[in-house]
Scaffold this active site. Structure first.
Site, PDB file in Angstrom:
ATOM      1  N   TYR A 116       2.270  -5.052  35.077  1.00 53.62           N
ATOM      2  CA  TYR A 116       2.031  -3.609  35.088  1.00 53.62           C
ATOM      3  C   TYR A 116       0.624  -3.395  35.648  1.00 53.62           C
ATOM      4  CZ  TYR A 116       6.117  -3.078  32.077  1.00 53.62           C
ATOM      5  OH  TYR A 116       7.392  -3.096  31.566  1.00 53.62           O
ATOM      6  N   HIS A 148       9.496  -1.994  40.534  1.00 52.47           N
ATOM      7  CA  HIS A 148      10.608  -1.634  39.642  1.00 52.47           C
ATOM      8  C   HIS A 148      10.533  -0.190  39.169  1.00 52.47           C
ATOM      9  CE1 HIS A 148      12.634  -1.326  35.678  1.00 52.47           C
ATOM     10  NE2 HIS A 148      13.577  -1.966  36.334  1.00 52.47           N
ATOM     11  N   HIS A 149       9.361   0.260  38.755  1.00 51.91           N
ATOM     12  CA  HIS A 149       9.220   1.685  38.431  1.00 51.91           C
ATOM     13  C   HIS A 149       7.755   2.099  38.518  1.00 51.91           C
ATOM     14  CE1 HIS A 149       8.722   0.279  34.072  1.00 51.91           C
ATOM     15  NE2 HIS A 149       7.672   1.047  34.246  1.00 51.91           N
ATOM     16  N   HIS A 220       5.144  -0.949  37.826  1.00 49.45           N
ATOM     17  CA  HIS A 220       5.721  -2.163  37.261  1.00 49.45           C
ATOM     18  C   HIS A 220       6.243  -3.020  38.411  1.00 49.45           C
ATOM     19  CE1 HIS A 220       9.399  -4.108  35.076  1.00 49.45           C
ATOM     20  NE2 HIS A 220       8.464  -4.992  35.358  1.00 49.45           N
ATOM     21  N   HIS A 302      16.637   4.962  31.912  1.00 49.01           N
ATOM     22  CA  HIS A 302      15.914   3.774  32.393  1.00 49.01           C
ATOM     23  C   HIS A 302      16.112   2.597  31.454  1.00 49.01           C
ATOM     24  CE1 HIS A 302      12.838   1.312  34.185  1.00 49.01           C
ATOM     25  NE2 HIS A 302      12.090   1.337  33.094  1.00 49.01           N
TER      26      HIS A 302
END
EC number: 1.14.17.-
Length: 374
Positions: A116, A148-149, A220, A302
């Site tokens: 992260y 990823h996000h 992420h 999610h």
């Protein structure tokens, strides 16, 4: 014609023909077929079409079907996840609208499965209120499966520009103290999603004293192959307008809190966890500031690789309402906002329950849940 396949991948003509050709068109480069079908055909050889993610599989051969049957497609095949019943987004935006980008600058992605990364940004100074009308992901080419996000948090307005000079790994003992002032999520994007367009009567407010001035972008990175030497420059583009909408947008998070106490045993074909947003919680959160409640117009469901289905349940006065959102065919690589057909009012004293369904049948070790955001 309506065909189906069995476990041996043999195509068979369906005795109940439920697909109907609407029109066909062909030129030197394209063949276009438009067809229709009932959502629920009561045919055991057909899959019902629901609001969940549908996996569309396609294959073709460059020659028409002969008397002996279908020609083998070879490498002309693929698959795509879609939400066939998701209401269409209304694209009414002018191409000349101003925008600003929040992008990482040469972030070295570590050779570990999960990272992260956090970076502070300052919203460009506006001298009056504006509304963000669309947010687009800016994913570096080739990094579509790495990012990823992305979450965007509002930070304290008492910070100064010195916090903008560096990024750092999030949730790290040595991360800057300024990161701790960033608690309110104002936007979220996840893998497979496209740009998010706010409804015509809603926008994300910027430019007033109460609006975000400093924001923290959390990215992420998912690197399960432990690839070394990756450098990333991904981020978000925010498109805005001085023409104000009727309502300001916000984000409410509900689901399972990140905790060492939330884990999933291995070898489970199905395991369900519940996250409760209780009536006391919503009473405290909405009672003073939003006594008339909030209006939900979109939901982002999610989860991570073990996720198989997610359901957001809504209770009012102790009675369960229609599901707020659900996806019984969750696809890790296709996480996109679901626009609600009708806005749903959430009132102080309501309950929200997030049901997360997992499968760990192919795992031999305990699964620790890192992040579940709804």
């Amino acid at each position: 014609q309506d065909y189906f396949t069995d476990e041996n991948r043999v195509l068979k003509k369906d005795p109940q023909q439920d697909y109907h050709l609407e029109y066909a068109m062909e030129n030197s480069t394209h063949t276009i077929l438009a067809f229709s079908r009932e959502l629920h055909t009561c045919d055991t050889n057909d899959k019902s079409i629901t609001e969940s993610t549908m996996r569309v599989i396609w294959a073709y051969h460059h020659k028409d079907m002969g008397e002996a049957g279908q020609n083998y497609h070879g490498s002309n095949r693929g698959t795509k996840s879609l939400r066939l019943l998701n209401p269409e987004k209304e694209e009414v935006l002018s191409a000349s609208l101003p925008y600003f980008d929040l992008t990482n600058k040469d972030v070295p992605v570590p050779d570990k499965d999960t990272t992260y990364w956090c970076q502070m940004f300052k919203i460009p100074v506006q001298h009056e209120k504006h509304h963000v009308t669309k947010v687009e992901p800016l994913i570096q080419k080739g990094h579509e499966n790495l990012v990823h996000h992305i979450l965007l948090y509002q930070c304290s307005s008492n910070l100064n520009d010195s916090v903008l000079d560096y990024g750092h790994e999030c949730y790290h003992p040595n991360m800057p103290d300024s990161f701790l002032t960033c608690e309110t999520v104002i936007f979220a994007w996840a893998i497979g999603g496209e740009g998010f367009t706010y409804p015509p009567h809603v926008g994300l407010s910027i430019g007033t004293a109460a609006d975000p001035q400093f924001v923290l972008m959390e990215v992420h990175y998912d690197n399960p192959s432990y690839t070394e030497g990756l450098i990333d420059n991904s981020g978000l583009r925010l498109i805005y307008t001085p023409v104000l909408r009727k309502y300001d947008a916000g984000v409410i998070e509900a689901g399972l809190w990140v905790s060492l106490f939330h884990n999933i045993p291995p070898g489970m074909p199905e395991f369900v966890s519940e996250g409760h947003c209780t009536l006391e919680c919503l009473e405290e959160a909405l009672g003073a500031e939003r006594p008339a409640g909030i209006h939900v117009f979109a939901v982002l469901l999610h989860a991570h690789l073990a996720g198989r289905a997610i359901r957001m349940r809504h209770f009012h006065n102790g009675e369960e309402q229609k599901l707020l959102a659900y996806d019984d065919e969750f696809d890790f690589n296709f996480q996109e906002f679901q626009y609600l057909e009708e806005e749903r009012t959430i009132l102080p004293g309501d309950n929200l329950i997030t049901e997360c369904h997992y499968s760990t049948v192919d795992r031999i070790r305990m699964t620790w849940v890192r992040k579940v955001l709804i």
